[in-house]
Write a protein that holds these residues in place. Structure first.
Motif, PDB file in Angstrom:
ATOM      1  N   ARG A 111       0.579  -1.427  -0.228  1.00 20.61           N
ATOM      2  CA  ARG A 111       0.127   0.194  -0.315  1.00 20.61           C
ATOM      3  C   ARG A 111       0.895   1.298  -0.184  1.00 20.61           C
ATOM      4  O   ARG A 111       0.444   2.345   0.470  1.00 20.61           O
ATOM      5  CB  ARG A 111      -1.070  -0.341   0.993  1.00 20.61           C
ATOM      6  N   GLY A 112       2.133   0.774   0.122  1.00 21.94           N
ATOM      7  CA  GLY A 112       3.130   1.955  -0.521  1.00 21.94           C
ATOM      8  C   GLY A 112       3.720   2.491   1.035  1.00 21.94           C
ATOM      9  O   GLY A 112       4.648   3.321   0.940  1.00 21.94           O
ATOM     10  N   ASN A 113       3.777   1.238   1.974  1.00 20.33           N
ATOM     11  CA  ASN A 113       4.837   1.361   2.867  1.00 20.33           C
ATOM     12  C   ASN A 113       5.453   0.456   3.158  1.00 20.33           C
ATOM     13  O   ASN A 113       5.184  -0.622   2.654  1.00 20.33           O
ATOM     14  CB  ASN A 113       3.279   1.260   4.067  1.00 20.33           C
ATOM     15  N   SER A 114       7.077   0.847   3.296  1.00 17.21           N
ATOM     16  CA  SER A 114       8.314   0.254   3.491  1.00 17.21           C
ATOM     17  C   SER A 114       8.631  -0.214   4.413  1.00 17.21           C
ATOM     18  O   SER A 114       8.753   0.967   5.282  1.00 17.21           O
ATOM     19  CB  SER A 114       8.386  -0.282   2.104  1.00 17.21           C
ATOM     20  N   GLY A 115       9.475  -0.655   5.078  1.00 22.39           N
ATOM     21  CA  GLY A 115      11.101  -0.589   5.773  1.00 22.39           C
ATOM     22  C   GLY A 115      11.795  -1.790   6.368  1.00 22.39           C
ATOM     23  O   GLY A 115      11.942  -2.928   4.905  1.00 22.39           O
ATOM     24  N   ARG A 116      12.922  -1.405   6.321  1.00 18.77           N
ATOM     25  CA  ARG A 116      13.483  -1.743   6.256  1.00 18.77           C
ATOM     26  C   ARG A 116      14.639  -1.971   7.577  1.00 18.77           C
ATOM     27  O   ARG A 116      14.631  -1.179   8.460  1.00 18.77           O
ATOM     28  CB  ARG A 116      14.801  -1.396   5.854  1.00 18.77           C
ATOM     29  N   SER A 117      14.770  -2.634   8.707  1.00 20.29           N
ATOM     30  CA  SER A 117      15.617  -2.722   9.658  1.00 20.29           C
ATOM     31  C   SER A 117      17.237  -2.173   9.200  1.00 20.29           C
ATOM     32  O   SER A 117      17.379  -2.964   8.051  1.00 20.29           O
ATOM     33  CB  SER A 117      15.677  -4.699  10.478  1.00 20.29           C
ATOM     34  N   LYS A 118      18.257  -2.744  10.744  1.00 21.84           N
ATOM     35  CA  LYS A 118      19.857  -2.224  10.550  1.00 21.84           C
ATOM     36  C   LYS A 118      19.876  -3.825  10.235  1.00 21.84           C
ATOM     37  O   LYS A 118      19.446  -4.729  10.748  1.00 21.84           O
ATOM     38  CB  LYS A 118      20.243  -1.830  11.901  1.00 21.84           C
ATOM     39  N   PRO A 119      21.426  -4.133   9.586  1.00 20.30           N
ATOM     40  CA  PRO A 119      21.703  -5.344   9.861  1.00 20.30           C
ATOM     41  C   PRO A 119      22.517  -5.779  10.899  1.00 20.30           C
ATOM     42  O   PRO A 119      23.212  -4.451  11.694  1.00 20.30           O
ATOM     43  CB  PRO A 119      22.338  -5.412   7.717  1.00 20.30           C
ATOM     44  N   VAL A 120      22.657  -6.884  10.740  1.00 19.41           N
ATOM     45  CA  VAL A 120      23.355  -7.707  12.062  1.00 19.41           C
ATOM     46  C   VAL A 120      24.596  -9.086  11.534  1.00 19.41           C
ATOM     47  O   VAL A 120      23.736  -9.760  10.752  1.00 19.41           O
ATOM     48  CB  VAL A 120      22.544  -8.240  13.356  1.00 19.41           C
ATOM     49  N   ARG A 121      25.676  -9.386  12.237  1.00 15.48           N
ATOM     50  CA  ARG A 121      26.107 -10.262  11.664  1.00 15.48           C
ATOM     51  C   ARG A 121      25.653 -11.578  12.890  1.00 15.48           C
ATOM     52  O   ARG A 121      25.406 -10.992  14.251  1.00 15.48           O
ATOM     53  CB  ARG A 121      27.456  -9.841  12.644  1.00 15.48           C
ATOM     54  N   LEU A 122      25.179 -12.062  12.127  1.00 12.42           N
ATOM     55  CA  LEU A 122      24.765 -13.210  13.183  1.00 12.42           C
ATOM     56  C   LEU A 122      26.270 -14.509  13.727  1.00 12.42           C
ATOM     57  O   LEU A 122      26.270 -15.043  12.257  1.00 12.42           O
ATOM     58  CB  LEU A 122      23.579 -13.864  13.353  1.00 12.42           C
ATOM     59  N   GLY A 123      26.374 -14.889  14.345  1.00 12.53           N
ATOM     60  CA  GLY A 123      26.763 -15.881  14.705  1.00 12.53           C
ATOM     61  C   GLY A 123      26.448 -17.554  15.131  1.00 12.53           C
ATOM     62  O   GLY A 123      27.206 -18.105  15.018  1.00 12.53           O
ATOM     63  N   CYS A 124      25.262 -17.672  15.290  1.00 14.90           N
ATOM     64  CA  CYS A 124      24.283 -18.616  16.027  1.00 14.90           C
ATOM     65  C   CYS A 124      24.272 -19.446  16.876  1.00 14.90           C
ATOM     66  O   CYS A 124      23.890 -20.173  16.846  1.00 14.90           O
ATOM     67  CB  CYS A 124      24.984 -19.776  14.341  1.00 14.90           C
ATOM     68  N   SER A 125      24.598 -18.263  17.635  1.00 12.67           N
ATOM     69  CA  SER A 125      24.682 -18.624  19.005  1.00 12.67           C
ATOM     70  C   SER A 125      23.762 -17.798  20.056  1.00 12.67           C
ATOM     71  O   SER A 125      23.975 -16.462  19.872  1.00 12.67           O
ATOM     72  CB  SER A 125      26.547 -18.353  19.834  1.00 12.67           C
ATOM     73  N   PRO A 126      22.718 -18.118  20.388  1.00 12.41           N
ATOM     74  CA  PRO A 126      22.002 -16.921  20.899  1.00 12.41           C
ATOM     75  C   PRO A 126      22.502 -16.316  22.530  1.00 12.41           C
ATOM     76  O   PRO A 126      21.618 -15.215  22.466  1.00 12.41           O
ATOM     77  CB  PRO A 126      21.038 -18.157  22.117  1.00 12.41           C
ATOM     78  N   THR A 127      23.422 -16.389  22.888  1.00 14.71           N
ATOM     79  CA  THR A 127      24.215 -15.909  23.830  1.00 14.71           C
ATOM     80  C   THR A 127      24.965 -15.087  23.889  1.00 14.71           C
ATOM     81  O   THR A 127      26.005 -13.964  23.885  1.00 14.71           O
ATOM     82  CB  THR A 127      24.781 -16.755  24.785  1.00 14.71           C
ATOM     83  N   ASP A 128      25.400 -14.739  21.964  1.00 17.64           N
ATOM     84  CA  ASP A 128      26.446 -13.904  21.847  1.00 17.64           C
ATOM     85  C   ASP A 128      25.359 -12.655  21.226  1.00 17.64           C
ATOM     86  O   ASP A 128      24.512 -12.676  20.488  1.00 17.64           O
ATOM     87  CB  ASP A 128      26.553 -14.310  20.057  1.00 17.64           C
ATOM     88  N   ALA A 129      25.892 -11.312  21.548  1.00 14.24           N
ATOM     89  CA  ALA A 129      24.561 -10.023  20.884  1.00 14.24           C
ATOM     90  C   ALA A 129      25.695  -9.902  19.940  1.00 14.24           C
ATOM     91  O   ALA A 129      27.053 -10.084  18.913  1.00 14.24           O
ATOM     92  CB  ALA A 129      25.069  -9.043  22.238  1.00 14.24           C
ATOM     93  N   PRO A 130      24.674  -9.257  18.642  1.00  7.06           N
ATOM     94  CA  PRO A 130      24.939  -9.305  16.953  1.00  7.06           C
ATOM     95  C   PRO A 130      25.750  -8.101  17.248  1.00  7.06           C
ATOM     96  O   PRO A 130      26.110  -6.926  17.941  1.00  7.06           O
ATOM     97  CB  PRO A 130      23.508  -9.123  16.585  1.00  7.06           C
ATOM     98  N   ALA A 131      26.710  -8.218  16.211  1.00  3.02           N
ATOM     99  CA  ALA A 131      28.123  -7.404  16.269  1.00  3.02           C
ATOM    100  C   ALA A 131      26.877  -6.233  14.976  1.00  3.02           C
ATOM    101  O   ALA A 131      26.978  -6.882  14.176  1.00  3.02           O
ATOM    102  CB  ALA A 131      29.425  -8.087  15.934  1.00  3.02           C
ATOM    103  N   PRO A 132      27.840  -5.001  14.797  1.00  2.98           N
ATOM    104  CA  PRO A 132      27.167  -4.217  14.366  1.00  2.98           C
ATOM    105  C   PRO A 132      28.290  -4.756  12.903  1.00  2.98           C
ATOM    106  O   PRO A 132      28.893  -5.379  13.123  1.00  2.98           O
ATOM    107  CB  PRO A 132      28.241  -2.583  14.538  1.00  2.98           C
ATOM    108  N   ALA A 133      27.152  -4.534  11.613  1.00  2.00           N
ATOM    109  CA  ALA A 133      27.740  -5.812  10.525  1.00  2.00           C
ATOM    110  C   ALA A 133      27.364  -4.133   9.221  1.00  2.00           C
ATOM    111  O   ALA A 133      26.915  -3.314   9.317  1.00  2.00           O
ATOM    112  CB  ALA A 133      26.433  -6.354   9.859  1.00  2.00           C
ATOM    113  N   PRO A 134      28.107  -3.916   8.217  1.00  2.00           N
ATOM    114  CA  PRO A 134      28.208  -3.529   7.295  1.00  2.00           C
ATOM    115  C   PRO A 134      26.719  -2.696   6.433  1.00  2.00           C
ATOM    116  O   PRO A 134      25.826  -3.912   6.716  1.00  2.00           O
ATOM    117  CB  PRO A 134      29.463  -3.301   6.261  1.00  2.00           C
ATOM    118  N   THR A 135      26.915  -2.181   6.086  1.00  2.00           N
ATOM    119  CA  THR A 135      25.067  -1.698   5.832  1.00  2.00           C
ATOM    120  C   THR A 135      25.269  -1.976   4.534  1.00  2.00           C
ATOM    121  O   THR A 135      25.961  -2.346   3.458  1.00  2.00           O
ATOM    122  CB  THR A 135      25.669   0.408   5.971  1.00  2.00           C
TER     123      THR A 135
END
Length: 299
Positions: A111-135
């Protein structure tokens, strides 16, 4: 058309006389300016899967909302998983098998609305906080910077502070910050980003908890006639695009009060509203028990 965020529950005056813990929620009276969609950053669940979600809010028409999880790689970013749901407002969630890499979510409602999240680097461990990733190669929509703990610990993994006969009511107290932590843990489960602990909202929430405790009442309206809108504005939080408030009385610990709010549809709607970005919590003791206030808002 302006629409309120969250949901509202009526507060019965007779509740103030009940000795058991009570809670009430009041949703934002300041609506979003328009119908919008939001995408939350992907994260790794406790089960080791990547999860991402998107929400459509403030709308009055029916649309097909689709979320796509993309992986950032050289060249065109491929779609690794997508999901959709049809409705007016609500959330759509997608889960996929985890493989290390940089991921982001894209949402559209056609309907003309869109959005995008920030990118994150995921290491497949739930205990790892997502690290900043390149745009990614395409432009991303700016979002507020999260608190340093980008992946809040789940409530069951840390001991709950023991109740104190005189909890600290000072801004930044351990009880109020524990409520923030537990609230963000619940939001993470639903795919929402963490709320930033804001000193101005904390001042508004603390002032209301102190006032209710000192004057022995339980209401979203202060006895001087101010509502949550006036209190938040007076704190200096600006600009204000949307806001909401949860209050409770009688719960003994942060875990108790967050559980009570999550078990009530009105409170839960405020906590799980991905549109809010900031939070302030106030805690005050009285002879009747502890008064709790949450103030949510977004710039």
């Amino acid at each position: 058309m302006r629409r309120p965020l969250g949901a509202a529950l009526l507060c019965l005056g007779s509740l103030a006389a009940i000795s058991t813990p009570i809670a009430t929620a009041h949703a934002a009276s300041a609506p979003q300016a328009e119908c919008r969609v939001y995408a939350a950053k992907p994260y790794v669940t406790a089960a080791g899967r990547i999860q991402a979600s998107a929400a459509r809010l403030g709308c009055d028409d029916t649309a097909l909302v689709r979320i796509r999880v993309k992986r950032a790689v050289p060249g065109a970013d491929p779609i690794v998983k997508s999901a959709s749901r049809k409705g007016t407002n609500g959330r759509v969630t997608v889960r996929l098998r985890c493989a290390p890499g940089v991921y982001y979510a894209v949402v559209t409602d056609y309907r003309g609305n869109s959005g995008r999240s920030k990118p994150v680097r995921l290491g497949c461990s739930p205990t790892d906080a997502p690290a900043p990733a390149p745009t990614p190669t395409t432009t991303t929509t700016p979002r507020p910077t999260p608190t340093p703990s980008a992946t809040p610990t789940k409530p069951t993994t840390a001991p709950t502070p023991a109740p104190s006969s005189t909890p600290s009511s000072a801004p930044g107290s351990s009880l109020s910050e524990e409520v923030v932590r537990l609230t963000n843990a619940e939001r993470q489960k639903g795919g929402c980003g963490p709320l930033i602990s804001d000193p101005q909202l904390r001042s508004a929430a603390q002032g209301h908890s102190d006032d209710m405790a000192a004057k022995n009442y339980f209401s979203h309206t202060s006895q001087d006639g101010r509502d949550m809108t006036a209190r938040i504005k007076a704190s200096g939080f600006s600009p204000m695009r949307a806001w909401a408030e949860n209050i409770a009385m009688g719960q003994r610990t942060p875990a108790d009060v967050v559980t009570a709010w999550m078990n009530s549809s009105g409170h839960r709607a405020n906590i799980m509203n991905c549109a809010y970005t900031h939070l302030g919590v106030g805690v005050a003791n009285s002879s009747r028990g502890i008064y709790w206030t949450q103030n949510f808002a977004k710039h």
